[in-house]
Design an enzyme around this catalytic site. Structure first.
Site, PDB file in Angstrom:
ATOM      1  N   PRO A 144       0.831  -1.206   0.000  1.00 14.17           N
ATOM      2  CA  PRO A 144       0.000   0.000   0.000  1.00 14.17           C
ATOM      3  C   PRO A 144       0.867   1.259   0.000  1.00 14.17           C
ATOM      4  O   PRO A 144       1.794   1.389   0.795  1.00 14.17           O
ATOM      5  CB  PRO A 144      -0.787  -0.132   1.304  1.00 14.17           C
ATOM      6  N   GLU A 145       0.578   2.174  -0.899  1.00 16.97           N
ATOM      7  CA  GLU A 145       1.316   3.419  -1.003  1.00 16.97           C
ATOM      8  C   GLU A 145       0.446   4.559  -0.487  1.00 16.97           C
ATOM      9  O   GLU A 145      -0.643   4.341   0.035  1.00 16.97           O
ATOM     10  CB  GLU A 145       1.747   3.644  -2.454  1.00 16.97           C
TER      11      GLU A 145
END
Length: 271
Positions: A2-3
Site C-alpha cells: 500500500p502506497e
C-alpha cells in the site's frame, strides 16, 4: 505494498467511524509484527478519546487525548471497520475496540506492518522527523526539487522516490508521473532543468490526486476500509505494460530495473 493513495483512501474510510469515539481497549492476537507490539498498549488506550485520524506519508495517525498510534500497513496490511461483531479471520492480528461496539481490525498476512505508540510531539518522532513534504501540500514544489537535485547523479526516479525529497511517490506513481512529464527515469536528477521539474511536480500531484480519487491502485494485496480494491490501475499508462503500445506514440513500452525496482517507460516520449 500500500502506497500513499491507498493509505489516504483507508484514512478517509475509517476516520468517520473513529473520530470522537472512546476506545475500550486493544485486542492483540499476534504481537509478532514487524516490531513487537507494546504489551501495555491496551492499558494506555483504554478510555482514551480519538481526537483525529490523520496521515503522514504512509503512516496512519490515530490521535487521541493521551497520545498517538502510528499505524503502518507494511507489505500486505489492511484496516477495516467491523460493525457487526464478525469473528476474526486467520490474519486478523489486532482489534482497536470502541465503546460503541465497533472496532478497527488490522489484517496482515505477511506481518510486516506495525503500530507504535507515542506521547511526544509527532514532528519529533524518529519515524517522521526526517520525512520530506507531502506531495499534495504547498510545501512541495518544483523549486524544492530543483534545489535539492543539484549535483545529484542518481536517476531521477530514485530521487523522487526518496522520502526525504518528497513522501509517497512509490514505484507505480513515479513511473506514471515521469511518463506524463516526458522525463526518462534514468536521467540524472542533477541534469534536469527547473522548467522540467515544474512539469514533473505538476504531474506527481496529478497522478497522486487521481489515484486517491479512484481509491488507490489495485495491487495483489491491497483492500480499502470496505474490503474493496482500488481502481486506479485501470488508468495506468506505462506501469506493468511492457511490450504494449505507448498511449501517446504507439512505441512499445519498455521495462528496466532501477535501484532494484521494476521501471516502465516509453523510449520515444521520455527523454
Amino acid at each position: 505494498m500500500p502506497e500513499l493513495p491507498e493509505v489516504e483512501t483507508t484514512r478517509r474510510g475509517v476516520a468517520p467511524f473513529l473520530s470522537e469515539q472512546i476506545i475500550r481497549g486493544l485486542v492483540l492476537r499476534e504481537s509478532r509484527l514487524r516490531w513487537p507490539v507494546d504489551p501495555g498498549l491496551d492499558r494506555r488506550l483504554g478510555g482514551a478519546r480519538v481526537t483525529a485520524v490523520n496521515r503522514r506519508a504512509k503512516y496512519l495517525l490515530v490521535e487521541t487525548d493521551r497520545g498517538c498510534l502510528l499505524w503502518h500497513l507494511g507489505m500486505s496490511g489492511s484496516l477495516r471497520i467491523i460493525t457487526d461483531g464478525r469473528a476474526p479471520e486467520k490474519h486478523d492480528h489486532v482489534d482497536l475496540v470502541l465503546e460503541n461496539g465497533h472496532c478497527l481490525r488490522f489484517n496482515d498476512p505477511r506481518r510486516f506492518g506495525f503500530l507504535l505508540w507515542t506521547e511526544a510531539p509527532l514532528a519529533e518522532h524518529p519515524r517522521l522527523a526526517a520525512l520530506g513534504p507531502e506531495p499534495l501540500s504547498e510545501d512541495f514544489s518544483a523549486e524544492r526539487l530543483y534545489a535539492r537535485s543539484r549535483g545529484r547523479r542518481a536517476p531521477v526516479k530514485s530521487f523522487i522516490m526518496d522520502s526525504a525529497t518528497v513522501v509517497g511517490v512509490g514505484n507505480i506513481y513515479a513511473s506514471e508521473a515521469l511518463f506524463l512529464a516526458g522525463i526518462h527515469p534514468r536521467r540524472p536528477a542533477g541534469r534536469i532543468a527547473l522548467a522540467r521539474y515544474r512539469q514533473l511536480a505538476a504531474r506527481i500531484k496529478q497522478v497522486l490526486a487521481a489515484a486517491i480519487e479512484q481509491g488507490g491502485t489495485t495491487l495483489r494485496d491491497f483492500r480499502d476500509s470496505d474490503g474493496m480494491p482500488g481502481y486506479f490501475s485501470q488508468s495506468l499508462n506505462v506501469y506493468d505494460r511492457a511490450g504494449e503500445p505507448c498511449p501517446q506514440c504507439a512505441a512499445a513500452i519498455r521495462r528496466a530495473v532501477i535501484a532494484q525496482r521494476a521501471t516502465y517507460f516509453c523510449p520515444r516520449c521520455q527523454r
